[in-house]
Design an enzyme around this catalytic site. Structure first.
Site, PDB file in Angstrom:
ATOM      1  N   CYS A 113       0.807  -1.227   0.000  1.00  0.00           N
ATOM      2  CA  CYS A 113       0.000   0.000   0.000  1.00  0.00           C
ATOM      3  C   CYS A 113       0.841   1.277   0.000  1.00  0.00           C
ATOM      4  O   CYS A 113       0.317   2.362  -0.245  1.00  0.00           O
ATOM      5  CB  CYS A 113      -0.971   0.001   1.177  1.00  0.00           C
ATOM      6  SG  CYS A 113      -2.153  -1.354   1.070  1.00  0.00           S
ATOM      7  N   HIS A 249      -3.144   7.446   2.440  1.00  0.00           N
ATOM      8  CA  HIS A 249      -3.558   6.126   1.950  1.00  0.00           C
ATOM      9  C   HIS A 249      -4.922   5.816   2.551  1.00  0.00           C
ATOM     10  O   HIS A 249      -5.183   6.069   3.731  1.00  0.00           O
ATOM     11  CB  HIS A 249      -2.532   5.073   2.374  1.00  0.00           C
ATOM     12  CG  HIS A 249      -3.004   3.680   2.137  1.00  0.00           C
ATOM     13  ND1 HIS A 249      -3.510   3.273   0.921  1.00  0.00           N
ATOM     14  CD2 HIS A 249      -3.078   2.598   2.959  1.00  0.00           C
ATOM     15  CE1 HIS A 249      -3.861   2.005   1.007  1.00  0.00           C
ATOM     16  NE2 HIS A 249      -3.613   1.565   2.230  1.00  0.00           N
ATOM     17  N   ASN A 279     -10.039   0.151   0.172  1.00  0.00           N
ATOM     18  CA  ASN A 279      -8.577   0.231   0.104  1.00  0.00           C
ATOM     19  C   ASN A 279      -8.104  -0.328  -1.239  1.00  0.00           C
ATOM     20  O   ASN A 279      -8.187  -1.525  -1.479  1.00  0.00           O
ATOM     21  CB  ASN A 279      -7.982  -0.568   1.278  1.00  0.00           C
ATOM     22  CG  ASN A 279      -6.468  -0.533   1.322  1.00  0.00           C
ATOM     23  OD1 ASN A 279      -5.817  -0.084   0.378  1.00  0.00           O
ATOM     24  ND2 ASN A 279      -5.907  -1.009   2.415  1.00  0.00           N
TER      25      ASN A 279
HETATM   26  N1  COA Z   1     -18.450  -8.179   9.613  1.00  0.00           N
HETATM   27  C1  COA Z   1     -18.932  -8.436  10.838  1.00  0.00           C
HETATM   28  N2  COA Z   1     -18.153  -8.775  11.877  1.00  0.00           N
HETATM   29  C2  COA Z   1     -16.840  -8.837  11.653  1.00  0.00           C
HETATM   30  C3  COA Z   1     -16.262  -8.579  10.403  1.00  0.00           C
HETATM   31  C4  COA Z   1     -17.133  -8.250   9.349  1.00  0.00           C
HETATM   32  N3  COA Z   1     -16.695  -7.973   8.117  1.00  0.00           N
HETATM   33  N4  COA Z   1     -14.934  -8.712  10.506  1.00  0.00           N
HETATM   34  C5  COA Z   1     -14.666  -9.037  11.772  1.00  0.00           C
HETATM   35  N5  COA Z   1     -15.817  -9.127  12.475  1.00  0.00           N
HETATM   36  C6  COA Z   1     -15.984  -9.446  13.879  1.00  0.00           C
HETATM   37  C7  COA Z   1     -14.811 -10.204  14.462  1.00  0.00           C
HETATM   38  O1  COA Z   1     -14.953 -11.575  14.188  1.00  0.00           O
HETATM   39  C8  COA Z   1     -14.931  -9.880  15.921  1.00  0.00           C
HETATM   40  O2  COA Z   1     -15.924 -10.688  16.477  1.00  0.00           O
HETATM   41  P1  COA Z   1     -15.717 -11.310  17.956  1.00  0.00           P
HETATM   42  O3  COA Z   1     -15.612 -10.122  18.863  1.00  0.00           O
HETATM   43  O4  COA Z   1     -16.948 -12.124  18.130  1.00  0.00           O
HETATM   44  O5  COA Z   1     -14.460 -12.109  17.879  1.00  0.00           O
HETATM   45  C9  COA Z   1     -15.471  -8.457  15.932  1.00  0.00           C
HETATM   46  O6  COA Z   1     -16.027  -8.238  14.632  1.00  0.00           O
HETATM   47  C10 COA Z   1     -14.408  -7.401  16.196  1.00  0.00           C
HETATM   48  O7  COA Z   1     -13.296  -7.693  15.392  1.00  0.00           O
HETATM   49  P2  COA Z   1     -12.004  -6.838  15.472  1.00  0.00           P
HETATM   50  O8  COA Z   1     -10.993  -7.413  14.495  1.00  0.00           O
HETATM   51  O9  COA Z   1     -11.579  -6.650  16.887  1.00  0.00           O
HETATM   52  O10 COA Z   1     -12.533  -5.432  14.912  1.00  0.00           O
HETATM   53  P3  COA Z   1     -11.770  -4.079  14.754  1.00  0.00           P
HETATM   54  O11 COA Z   1     -12.503  -3.009  15.415  1.00  0.00           O
HETATM   55  O12 COA Z   1     -10.281  -4.220  15.040  1.00  0.00           O
HETATM   56  O13 COA Z   1     -11.894  -3.827  13.195  1.00  0.00           O
HETATM   57  C11 COA Z   1     -10.624  -3.966  11.167  1.00  0.00           C
HETATM   58  C12 COA Z   1     -11.332  -4.739  12.276  1.00  0.00           C
HETATM   59  C13 COA Z   1     -10.033  -4.974  10.191  1.00  0.00           C
HETATM   60  C14 COA Z   1     -11.624  -3.083  10.446  1.00  0.00           C
HETATM   61  C15 COA Z   1      -9.514  -3.081  11.790  1.00  0.00           C
HETATM   62  O14 COA Z   1      -8.721  -3.853  12.668  1.00  0.00           O
HETATM   63  C16 COA Z   1      -8.621  -2.469  10.751  1.00  0.00           C
HETATM   64  O15 COA Z   1      -9.049  -1.622   9.980  1.00  0.00           O
HETATM   65  N6  COA Z   1      -7.346  -2.835  10.740  1.00  0.00           N
HETATM   66  C17 COA Z   1      -6.405  -2.293   9.780  1.00  0.00           C
HETATM   67  C18 COA Z   1      -6.623  -2.974   8.469  1.00  0.00           C
HETATM   68  C19 COA Z   1      -5.924  -2.285   7.375  1.00  0.00           C
HETATM   69  O16 COA Z   1      -6.073  -1.112   7.196  1.00  0.00           O
HETATM   70  N7  COA Z   1      -5.145  -3.038   6.574  1.00  0.00           N
HETATM   71  C20 COA Z   1      -4.494  -2.549   5.462  1.00  0.00           C
HETATM   72  C21 COA Z   1      -3.353  -1.659   5.856  1.00  0.00           C
HETATM   73  S1  COA Z   1      -2.614  -1.029   4.433  1.00  0.00           S
END
Ligand code: COA
Length: 322
Positions: A113, A249, A279
């Site tokens: 990215c 980004h 993204n």
């Molecule tokens: N829909 C519904 N529920 C979802 C889900 C989806 N698409 N994806 C995950 N969940 C659930 C998980 O299973 C978890 O459930 P649980 O509590 O029963 O285990 C819950 O939602 C919370 O998950 P969590 O991973 O803690 O959520 P979060 O607030 O950290 O958000 C992201 C997840 C991926 C959105 C966040 O971590 C993020 O944006 N990370 C950076 C990713 C990124 O930008 N990557 C590229 C970088 S270049």
């Protein structure tokens, strides 16, 4: 002294749009969850036969049209992509051929990215040292091909598209400074674990898809974006309040908002396209930049900060006067 200026911008998005509700039909997710956690509402997805070179070519043509660039003047092509058409030749060579340009250097940069910022950094060094006069820098991605559509934790985050800029040698900046970094110790936090030399394994296909520790990536992205801003501003003796536009980004609206807060920038000074594009990896900054140039928010003379963060981890920033 020679500097680099941005002569034109271009973007391309595939026709097919997938909303969060469309995703909710094929996996256990909801529009509400995706919007709340990421800010994403929809994403564009390439057609079956549409490749990174198709999209990059379209974005490049738009940028050249805006810049009024003659094909004969292009003397460098750099493509940032993590999703090339072929193992080889590079996507840059494929686009060069399709533009009917011959002999100039053309190569790909792979920094996930942060790829577009890496490519800008590279092209800027060519231009400032006289190695090129007019460069095409393209970010293009078909991330839909490396998404596991059964994995709701990653599938909802990404989209396809391309952005491009035409760079020209100039007697004043333009690009004021570029800062790129990497730390490979974070390899496992965000990866597609399968590659050519490690053995492409059609049986264990899940290894050909994105794997991510979302929480860890989130925390590191927020911390890195703010340290990056400090580095760039202090290197140039620029006050954060002098920044007209942040073009970050586009990974997650919460990450973008945290970066803006550190810069004391209100969100109306931040270009946000993650809601519409999701993204698009190395395409996200040039696409967002192009949107804001074309809708008139970014004007000639504005001071801009680009900030990117990606797998590797890789990260980087560009301070520029548009
Ligand atoms: N829909 C519904 N529920 C979802 C889900 C989806 N698409 N994806 C995950 N969940 C659930 C998980 O299973 C978890 O459930 P649980 O509590 O029963 O285990 C819950 O939602 C919370 O998950 P969590 O991973 O803690 O959520 P979060 O607030 O950290 O958000 C992201 C997840 C991926 C959105 C966040 O971590 C993020 O944006 N990370 C950076 C990713 C990124 O930008 N990557 C590229 C970088 S270049």
């Amino acid at each position: 002294m020679t500097f680099t200026r941005i002569a034109g911008t271009g973007g391309y998005l595939p026709e097919k749009v997938m909303t969060n509700d469309d995703l909710a039909k094929i996996m256990d997710t909801t529009d509400e969850w995706i919007r709340e956690r990421t800010g994403i509402k929809r994403r564009h997805v390439a057609a079956d036969a549409e490749t990174s070179s198709d999209m990059g070519l379209a974005a490049a043509r738009n940028a050249m049209e805006m810049a009024g660039t003659d094909i004969a003047d292009i003397d460098l092509i750099i493509v940032a992509t993590t999703t090339p058409d072929k193992v080889f030749p590079s996507t840059a060579c494929i686009i060069q051929r399709r533009l009917d340009i011959h002999n100039c250097p053309a190569f790909d940069v792979q920094a996930a990215c942060a790829g577009f910022v890496y490519a800008l950094d590279t092209a800027d060094r060519y231009i400032r040292t006289g190695g090129a006069q007019t460069a095409l820098v393209i970010g293009t991605e078909t991330f839909s091909r490396i998404i596991n559509w059964q994995d709701r934790t990653t599938a909802v985050l990404f989209g396809d598209g391309a952005g491009a800029v035409v760079l020209e040698a100039a007697d004043k900046p333009g690009l004021i400074s570029t800062h790129i970094h990497a730390d490979g110790k974070y390899e496992e936090l965000l990866q597609v674990p399968q590659g050519i030399s490690s053995g492409y394994d059609v049986v264990r296909k899940e290894r050909a898809y994105i794997q991510m520790n979302g929480n860890a990536v989130f925390r590191k992205a927020v911390a890195t974006l703010s340290s990056m801003a400090r580095e760039t501003l202090s290197a140039n003796n620029v006050d954060k309040h002098d920044i007209d536009w942040l073009v970050p980004h586009q990974a997650n609206l919460r990450i973008i908002a945290a970066a803006a807060k550190k810069l004391d920038l209100s969100m109306d000074k931040v270009i946000v396209t993650v809601d519409e594009h999701a993204n698009t990896s190395s395409a996200s900054i040039p696409l967002a930049f192009d949107v804001a140039v074309r809708d008139g928010r970014i004007q000639r003379g504005d001071l801009l900060l680009f900030e990117a963060f990606g797998a590797g981890f890789t990260w980087g920033s560009v301070l520029l006067r548009y």
